[in-house]
Design an enzyme around this catalytic site. Structure first.
Site, PDB file in Angstrom:
ATOM      1  N   ASN A 217       0.855  -1.200   0.000  1.00 19.69           N
ATOM      2  CA  ASN A 217       0.000   0.000   0.000  1.00 19.69           C
ATOM      3  C   ASN A 217       0.889   1.247   0.000  1.00 19.69           C
ATOM      4  OD1 ASN A 217       0.605   0.788   2.849  1.00 19.69           O
ATOM      5  ND2 ASN A 217      -0.297  -1.233   3.229  1.00 19.69           N
ATOM      6  N   LYS A 296      10.343 -16.065 -10.450  1.00 20.87           N
ATOM      7  CA  LYS A 296       9.544 -15.064 -11.168  1.00 20.87           C
ATOM      8  C   LYS A 296       8.601 -15.798 -12.117  1.00 20.87           C
ATOM      9  CE  LYS A 296       9.812 -11.242 -14.344  1.00 20.87           C
ATOM     10  NZ  LYS A 296      10.595 -10.624 -15.388  1.00 20.87           N
ATOM     11  N   PRO A 311      -3.047 -12.303   9.884  1.00 21.89           N
ATOM     12  CA  PRO A 311      -3.568 -12.149  11.245  1.00 21.89           C
ATOM     13  C   PRO A 311      -3.699 -10.669  11.587  1.00 21.89           C
ATOM     14  CG  PRO A 311      -1.297 -12.964  11.268  1.00 21.89           C
ATOM     15  CD  PRO A 311      -1.742 -12.956   9.843  1.00 21.89           C
ATOM     16  N   ILE A 313      -2.891  -8.070  13.894  1.00 19.28           N
ATOM     17  CA  ILE A 313      -1.924  -7.936  15.008  1.00 19.28           C
ATOM     18  C   ILE A 313      -2.535  -7.114  16.142  1.00 19.28           C
ATOM     19  CG2 ILE A 313       0.437  -7.260  15.610  1.00 19.28           C
ATOM     20  CD1 ILE A 313       1.021  -7.240  12.533  1.00 19.28           C
ATOM     21  N   PHE A 330      -4.549   2.825  14.736  1.00 12.67           N
ATOM     22  CA  PHE A 330      -4.928   3.826  13.742  1.00 12.67           C
ATOM     23  C   PHE A 330      -6.065   3.239  12.907  1.00 12.67           C
ATOM     24  CE2 PHE A 330      -2.451   7.745  12.942  1.00 12.67           C
ATOM     25  CZ  PHE A 330      -1.650   7.707  14.068  1.00 12.67           C
ATOM     26  N   LYS A 348     -11.406  -4.514  18.258  1.00 15.55           N
ATOM     27  CA  LYS A 348      -9.998  -4.829  18.518  1.00 15.55           C
ATOM     28  C   LYS A 348      -9.615  -4.601  19.986  1.00 15.55           C
ATOM     29  CE  LYS A 348      -8.812  -3.859  13.704  1.00 15.55           C
ATOM     30  NZ  LYS A 348      -7.687  -3.979  12.773  1.00 15.55           N
TER      31      LYS A 348
HETATM   32  O1  PMT Z   1       2.745   6.191   6.498  1.00 13.91           O
HETATM   33  P1  PMT Z   1       2.142   7.499   6.018  1.00 13.91           P
HETATM   34  O2  PMT Z   1       2.339   7.698   4.540  1.00 13.91           O
HETATM   35  O3  PMT Z   1       2.570   8.676   6.839  1.00 13.91           O
HETATM   36  O4  PMT Z   1       0.553   7.378   6.196  1.00 13.91           O
HETATM   37  C1  PMT Z   1       0.001   7.270   7.461  1.00 13.91           C
HETATM   38  C2  PMT Z   1      -1.158   6.263   7.497  1.00 13.91           C
HETATM   39  C3  PMT Z   1      -2.296   6.769   6.642  1.00 13.91           C
HETATM   40  C4  PMT Z   1      -0.687   4.897   7.008  1.00 13.91           C
HETATM   41  C5  PMT Z   1      -1.575   6.140   9.013  1.00 13.91           C
HETATM   42  O5  PMT Z   1      -1.994   7.374   9.473  1.00 13.91           O
HETATM   43  C6  PMT Z   1      -2.675   5.114   9.192  1.00 13.91           C
HETATM   44  O6  PMT Z   1      -3.852   5.367   9.030  1.00 13.91           O
HETATM   45  N1  PMT Z   1      -2.272   3.888   9.581  1.00 13.91           N
HETATM   46  C7  PMT Z   1      -3.161   2.715   9.745  1.00 13.91           C
HETATM   47  C8  PMT Z   1      -3.485   2.141   8.406  1.00 13.91           C
HETATM   48  C9  PMT Z   1      -4.340   0.902   8.502  1.00 13.91           C
HETATM   49  O7  PMT Z   1      -3.840  -0.156   8.270  1.00 13.91           O
HETATM   50  O8  PMT Z   1      -5.571   1.082   8.910  1.00 13.91           O
HETATM   51  P2  PMT Z   1      -6.668  -0.093   9.073  1.00 13.91           P
HETATM   52  O9  PMT Z   1      -7.913   0.631   9.334  1.00 13.91           O
HETATM   53  O10 PMT Z   1      -6.575  -1.030   7.906  1.00 13.91           O
HETATM   54  O11 PMT Z   1      -6.183  -0.895  10.355  1.00 13.91           O
HETATM   55  C10 PMT Z   1      -6.616  -0.579  11.667  1.00 13.91           C
HETATM   56  C11 PMT Z   1      -5.555  -0.874  12.683  1.00 13.91           C
HETATM   57  O12 PMT Z   1      -5.303  -2.284  12.715  1.00 13.91           O
HETATM   58  C12 PMT Z   1      -4.222  -0.218  12.412  1.00 13.91           C
HETATM   59  O13 PMT Z   1      -3.676   0.186  13.664  1.00 13.91           O
HETATM   60  C13 PMT Z   1      -3.375  -1.339  11.820  1.00 13.91           C
HETATM   61  O14 PMT Z   1      -1.975  -1.177  12.134  1.00 13.91           O
HETATM   62  C14 PMT Z   1      -3.928  -2.556  12.514  1.00 13.91           C
HETATM   63  N2  PMT Z   1      -3.846  -3.802  11.717  1.00 13.91           N
HETATM   64  C15 PMT Z   1      -4.497  -3.925  10.534  1.00 13.91           C
HETATM   65  C16 PMT Z   1      -4.441  -5.115   9.835  1.00 13.91           C
HETATM   66  C17 PMT Z   1      -3.689  -6.187  10.378  1.00 13.91           C
HETATM   67  N3  PMT Z   1      -3.587  -7.335   9.726  1.00 13.91           N
HETATM   68  N4  PMT Z   1      -3.042  -6.032  11.544  1.00 13.91           N
HETATM   69  C18 PMT Z   1      -3.109  -4.874  12.230  1.00 13.91           C
HETATM   70  O15 PMT Z   1      -2.517  -4.742  13.297  1.00 13.91           O
END
Ligand code: PMT
Length: 410
Positions: A217, A296, A311, A313, A330, A348
């Site tokens: 991403n 490849k 998973p 996390i 986030f 979560k």
């Molecule tokens: O890195 P930059 O370019 O500065 O951009 C910042 C950002 C937009 C990436 C940041 O501000 C942000 O939003 N980060 C979280 C992105 C995200 O994965 O969001 P989500 O809504 O998909 O996930 C929610 C939360 O679960 C997040 O804390 C994520 O780290 C966590 N997660 C998600 C999926 C997964 N398999 N494991 C996780 O721990």
């Protein structure tokens, strides 16, 4: 949207360090390191004499800031940098201070960066002299020191011992630990997070499809790195678990590089239990290839890839978190920001979700600025838009001022 009790941005204390031409100048490098570890921000100015013993580059690497040497540098002094620096300082230290510096300081001469800053600043002054014992005891030098003491300057007295010149007596630069203790006596505790451990995740994960292709991403890591730096500046011991990004390692922060979500999970779980606060800012890929091609793959008209969910996390951390730990996730949303973030908060089991709107140009992924919503069960507070470094400071200040979260960290 309601707001929580008032909070101010908690800024790290600013220290100006003047280094003059003594054999002990190399110890000032360790001083910068120790001050940074304690959560102070340090700007360094060198005299011409100091340049004979140490390089600006070493101080720049340790302080993370440009080092001031030339008072007449047209690139920076167009904005009268020495005045701006002098105004910003909470404390001005000169270490090591030579007899020449003390004489100029006593009489108000300003012919280089350290002496000019001394005249221009209203900050408290802390001087640690270092010189040959006979020079130190010279009546002229003693008179200069007394003159400065009478003006309220604090001295960290030199120690007794073998000197670089082969003589023995009073004149060795005080130990770095003594200077740091004197700094803390004047400025107080450096940061509210001293002694606390903070884990930040940042950047994307990448999930290989074959030996050259991957899915990922747009996360640049900027938001997470800014949070790591802001936590370190408040005195925390920071571990940054980072996906692949093009950012420099933040000063004083332990960085663990990972690529995939599974690697990030392993690293996070290894550290999680000992942390006082975890901020999961990384954009973890939700899926990985079910089967990873070892080589490849040849080009073909169509390619179907089967994906398996990674998973979650954050959800795992939510299930096992120690009661006192502050767990922050986030949420990258492009619609129904608060409602979706509130769902993640509950699902979560985290203390706080910091949501951002990734549909806005100039904010969120890759951008230098961001705007966030601090989402709790029953209230939401908006912060920003601001540059990510300033926003990170505000986010941490908000958490520290929070009536339930702050006390767990302080
Ligand atoms: O890195 P930059 O370019 O500065 O951009 C910042 C950002 C937009 C990436 C940041 O501000 C942000 O939003 N980060 C979280 C992105 C995200 O994965 O969001 P989500 O809504 O998909 O996930 C929610 C939360 O679960 C997040 O804390 C994520 O780290 C966590 N997660 C998600 C999926 C997964 N398999 N494991 C996780 O721990």
């Amino acid at each position: 949207m309601t707001s929580i009790p008032k909070f101010d941005s908690i800024k790290p204390k600013e220290i100006l360090l003047g280094v003059t031409g003594s054999i002990a100048a190399y110890k000032a490098l360790d001083l910068v390191r120790r001050l940074k570890e304690r959560g102070f921000e340090v700007s360094v100015a060198l005299s011409r004499g100091a340049l004979e013993f140490v390089t600006p580059l070493s101080f720049a690497a340790l302080s993370g800031r440009e080092v001031k040497v030339n008072l007449f540098d047209p690139a920076t002094e167009g904005q009268i940098d020495h005045i701006a620096l002098a105004r910003r300082a909470d404390l001005y230290i000169v270490a090591p201070a030579t007899a020449n510096f003390l004489a100029k300081a006593a009489y108000g001469l300003a012919d280089d960066y350290p002496t000019t800053l001394l005249l221009a600043t209203e900050a408290p002054l802390l001087i640690a002299p270092a010189m040959n014992p006979v020079m130190y005891q010279n009546p002229a030098n003693i008179e200069n020191i007394n003159r400065l003491k009478a003006r309220g300057v604090t001295f960290v007295e030199p120690g007794v011992g073998d000197m670089a010149c082969g003589e023995v007596g009073v004149g060795r630069l005080a130990e770095v630990a003594e200077i740091v203790a004197a700094v803390e006596k004047i400025l107080g505790a450096p940061g509210p997070l001293v002694g606390k451990r903070v884990l930040v995740t940042a950047g994307p994960t990448i999930e290989p499809l074959d030996s050259v292709r991957f899915i990922s991403n747009h996360s640049s890591g900027k938001m997470g790195y800014a949070l790591a730096e802001a936590a370190r500046a408040l005195g925390a011991k920071v571990t940054l678990i980072s996906g692949p990004v093009a950012l420099a390692q933040p000063q004083g922060v332990e960085r663990i590089g990972v690529e995939t979500a599974l690697q990030m999970r392993e690293a996070v779980l290894a550290y999680a239990h000992s942390q006082d606060m975890i901020i999961k800012c990384a954009a973890v890929s939700d899926y990985r290839a079910t089967v990873l091609a070892p080589r490849k793959l040849k080009k073909q008209a169509e390619w179907s890839v089967s994906l398996t969910a990674n998973p979650d996390i954050l959800a795992e951390l939510g299930k096992t978190k120690p009661a006192k730990q502050v767990l922050v996730g986030f949420a990258a949303e492009s619609e129904n920001i608060v409602a979706f973030a509130q769902e993640k908060l509950v699902k979560k089991q985290v203390d706080l979700i910091i949501a951002n709107d990734i549909s806005q140009p100039g904010l969120g992924f890759k951008a230098d600025q961001n705007q966030v919503w601090m989402v709790e069960k029953d209230q939401v507070t908006s912060l920003g838009p601001l540059p990510k470094d300033k926003l990170a400071q505000k986010i941490l200040a908000w958490i520290l001022a929070h009536p339930l979260l702050g006390p767990r960290l302080l």
